[in-house]
Design a protein around this motif. Structure first.
Motif, PDB file in Angstrom:
ATOM      1  N   ILE A   1       5.223  30.437  -9.776  1.00 57.66           N
ATOM      2  CA  ILE A   1       3.696  30.936  -9.416  1.00 57.66           C
ATOM      3  C   ILE A   1       2.586  29.908  -9.043  1.00 57.66           C
ATOM      4  O   ILE A   1       1.402  30.164  -8.548  1.00 57.66           O
ATOM      5  N   ARG A   2       2.698  28.741  -9.760  1.00 56.04           N
ATOM      6  CA  ARG A   2       1.893  27.656  -9.562  1.00 56.04           C
ATOM      7  C   ARG A   2       1.642  26.875  -8.290  1.00 56.04           C
ATOM      8  O   ARG A   2       0.861  26.096  -7.769  1.00 56.04           O
ATOM      9  N   LEU A   3       2.785  27.336  -7.240  1.00 61.21           N
ATOM     10  CA  LEU A   3       2.753  26.995  -5.852  1.00 61.21           C
ATOM     11  C   LEU A   3       1.541  27.551  -5.203  1.00 61.21           C
ATOM     12  O   LEU A   3       1.046  27.011  -4.161  1.00 61.21           O
ATOM     13  N   GLY A   4       1.084  28.652  -5.543  1.00 58.09           N
ATOM     14  CA  GLY A   4      -0.366  29.114  -5.043  1.00 58.09           C
ATOM     15  C   GLY A   4      -0.072  30.288  -3.944  1.00 58.09           C
ATOM     16  O   GLY A   4       1.146  30.342  -3.513  1.00 58.09           O
ATOM     17  N   PRO A   5      -0.944  30.982  -3.638  1.00 53.32           N
ATOM     18  CA  PRO A   5      -0.513  32.132  -2.639  1.00 53.32           C
ATOM     19  C   PRO A   5      -0.418  31.719  -1.109  1.00 53.32           C
ATOM     20  O   PRO A   5       0.665  32.508  -0.770  1.00 53.32           O
ATOM     21  N   LYS A   6      -1.089  30.647  -0.706  1.00 53.74           N
ATOM     22  CA  LYS A   6      -0.593  30.419   0.697  1.00 53.74           C
ATOM     23  C   LYS A   6       0.776  29.649   0.671  1.00 53.74           C
ATOM     24  O   LYS A   6       1.413  30.216   1.904  1.00 53.74           O
ATOM     25  N   LEU A   7       1.505  28.927  -0.026  1.00 49.56           N
ATOM     26  CA  LEU A   7       2.697  28.395  -0.028  1.00 49.56           C
ATOM     27  C   LEU A   7       3.704  29.546  -0.181  1.00 49.56           C
ATOM     28  O   LEU A   7       4.733  29.583   0.390  1.00 49.56           O
ATOM     29  N   LEU A   8       3.473  30.569  -1.238  1.00 46.90           N
ATOM     30  CA  LEU A   8       4.208  31.434  -1.288  1.00 46.90           C
ATOM     31  C   LEU A   8       4.216  32.493  -0.245  1.00 46.90           C
ATOM     32  O   LEU A   8       5.317  32.998  -0.035  1.00 46.90           O
ATOM     33  N   LEU A   9       3.000  32.685   0.218  1.00 48.22           N
ATOM     34  CA  LEU A   9       3.140  33.718   1.608  1.00 48.22           C
ATOM     35  C   LEU A   9       3.913  32.968   2.640  1.00 48.22           C
ATOM     36  O   LEU A   9       4.207  33.891   3.235  1.00 48.22           O
ATOM     37  N   THR A  10       3.820  31.739   2.772  1.00 45.17           N
ATOM     38  CA  THR A  10       4.653  31.011   3.950  1.00 45.17           C
ATOM     39  C   THR A  10       6.127  31.317   3.845  1.00 45.17           C
ATOM     40  O   THR A  10       7.012  31.666   4.562  1.00 45.17           O
ATOM     41  N   PHE A  11       6.610  31.199   2.493  1.00 39.71           N
ATOM     42  CA  PHE A  11       8.205  31.349   2.226  1.00 39.71           C
ATOM     43  C   PHE A  11       8.384  32.825   2.449  1.00 39.71           C
ATOM     44  O   PHE A  11       9.456  33.212   2.963  1.00 39.71           O
ATOM     45  N   PHE A  12       7.598  33.837   1.970  1.00 37.96           N
ATOM     46  CA  PHE A  12       7.989  35.166   2.227  1.00 37.96           C
ATOM     47  C   PHE A  12       7.681  35.609   3.672  1.00 37.96           C
ATOM     48  O   PHE A  12       8.631  36.347   4.301  1.00 37.96           O
ATOM     49  N   VAL A  13       7.013  35.196   4.477  1.00 39.41           N
ATOM     50  CA  VAL A  13       7.129  35.203   6.111  1.00 39.41           C
ATOM     51  C   VAL A  13       8.302  34.693   6.607  1.00 39.41           C
ATOM     52  O   VAL A  13       8.906  35.512   7.432  1.00 39.41           O
ATOM     53  N   ALA A  14       8.819  33.602   6.266  1.00 34.44           N
ATOM     54  CA  ALA A  14       9.864  32.967   6.835  1.00 34.44           C
ATOM     55  C   ALA A  14      11.163  34.159   6.346  1.00 34.44           C
ATOM     56  O   ALA A  14      11.908  34.178   7.140  1.00 34.44           O
ATOM     57  N   ALA A  15      11.263  34.527   5.153  1.00 27.25           N
ATOM     58  CA  ALA A  15      12.265  35.583   4.814  1.00 27.25           C
ATOM     59  C   ALA A  15      12.135  36.983   5.650  1.00 27.25           C
ATOM     60  O   ALA A  15      12.971  37.304   5.883  1.00 27.25           O
TER      61      ALA A  15
END
Length: 383
Positions: free
Chosen positions: A88-102
């Motif tokens: 969760i500490r990764l932050g919204p932008k890094l998490l969004l990038t991962f989920f867009v990739a998936a």
């Protein structure tokens, strides 16, 4: 021909032992391009194609029963490092990038299958579900989906071949992308300052493997596996995807996430023992494969390549629209396609202090890969 079930199990264990020792101790370059797990598949499938393994139920039963227990235990152990608080500490932008990739890999897989479905086996949707589980999680997720969907073993090999070749080529491209990172970031007008807060934030204490830690990891994981199988067998089935095995995998996945935030999550030897289990599971699957139909493999390779092209196009468009830097794209993509073994390495190639981002990305995939593969398989089965 081997017609004794325990002897067949012994052969698979011996092959696992030899390959793991060779991969971890020899330093042979071949293992950098073809993992020991792939050699395990190829050797066992070759032995079965040559008629070394008997085909009757009595011969196959012991190793099938062992695999049924090892699979949930393996998933459980692989999730020990998946601490949701750190993710969760990764932050919204890094998490969004991962989920867009998936999401781009998932959409690409479903679209490509819809186009080529008449050119492949009528049960290949199960195989592509397993391949997607690998490309959004890892090898453990792939074999979990194969087991849940009962994907035909004679064509599951195509998914493994496509996975290996696609991963190898993709990893080389991700390393090569480091050189063009400054120009790419200028083109997308990316701001990289937000990454500084994640530099060097994942210092893990290395604990020695002891008899006590091994007893927790081995006996505890096997108990959880058996318990989850028992509970899963009591729960209702829904369609072709939700069955007793699905429930079992879901239970151990959730328990793995719970354990990850407790001191037990740092128990030494969990990932090592899970890797040993993975080799045995791969061996069992491969022992039912037959290379006599290998001529069908090129179409699977082509489909896999198109999926990766779609994924790349979506990621570049996303980067341009959101002003995202190449580091996040490359590491998120590698975490999906390659998993825990390669994401930190690619992250280090960009910035050694940002290795934790690669680790956490890969851990997200290790949890969700199975369920992404199952969801896509359900969509493909309806086409």
């Amino acid at each position: 021909m081997i017609t004794d079930g325990l002897l067949m199990l012994g052969v698979l264990l011996a092959l696992s032992c030899v390959l793991i020792v060779l991969e971890r101790t020899t330093g042979w370059k071949v293992f950098k391009y073809v993992p020991g797990m792939v050699f395990m598949y190829l050797l066992c499938a070759t032995l079965n194609t040559l008629g070394v393994f008997g085909q009757d139920d009595a011969t196959r039963a012991p190793i099938a029963q062992v695999k049924d227990v090892l699979l949930p235990a393996m998933i459980f152990l692989f999730l020990f490092g998946c601490d949701l608080r750190k993710i969760i500490r990764l932050g919204p932008k890094l998490l969004l990038t991962f989920f867009v990739a998936a999401a781009s890999l998932s959409a690409g897989m479903v679209i490509v299958y819809a186009i080529f479905q008449n050119a492949v086996h009528n049960e290949s949707w199960k195989v592509f579900g397993a391949l997607l589980a690998s490309w959004t999680g890892g090898s453990a997720n792939m074999v979990a989906v194969q087991d849940i969907l009962q994907a035909p073993e004679n064509i599951f090999g195509y998914a493994l071949i496509t996975d290996t070749i696609g991963y190898s080529v993709w990893l080389m491209l991700m390393f090569a992308s480091v050189a063009v990172s400054p120009k790419f970031n200028t083109w997308t007008k990316a701001n990289t300052t937000y990454l500084e807060s994640h530099a060097g934030t994942l210092e893990e204490e290395k604990r020695p493997v002891t008899v006590a830690s091994l007893s927790i990891v081995v006996f505890g994981a096997l108990f959880i596996s058996i318990l989850s199988m028992w509970i899963g067998g009591l729960l209702p089935e829904y369609g072709a995807v939700i069955n007793g095995t699905t429930w079992s995998i879901l239970i151990v996945s959730l328990l793995g996430l719970v354990v990850a935030v407790t001191p037990l999550g740092r128990t030494a030897g969990s990932s090592e023992v899970a890797t040993l289990m993975l080799f045995v599971v791969i061996g069992q699957i491969a022992s039912g494969s037959d290379f006599s139909a290998i001529t069908q493999a090129p179409i699977y390779l082509l489909m896999g390549a198109i999926v990766l092209v779609v994924h790349a196009a979506v990621m570049v468009l996303y980067a341009k629209l959101t002003k995202t830097e190449l580091f996040s794209l490359a590491v998120a993509s590698t975490a999906n396609v390659g998993g825990i073994a390669s994401a930190p390495v690619v992250a280090a190639a960009f910035h050694k202090q940002l290795v934790p981002v690669g680790v956490l990305y890969a851990l997200i995939g290790s949890f969700m890969g199975t369920f992404v593969g199952l969801a896509a398989a359900q969509l493909m089965s309806a086409l």
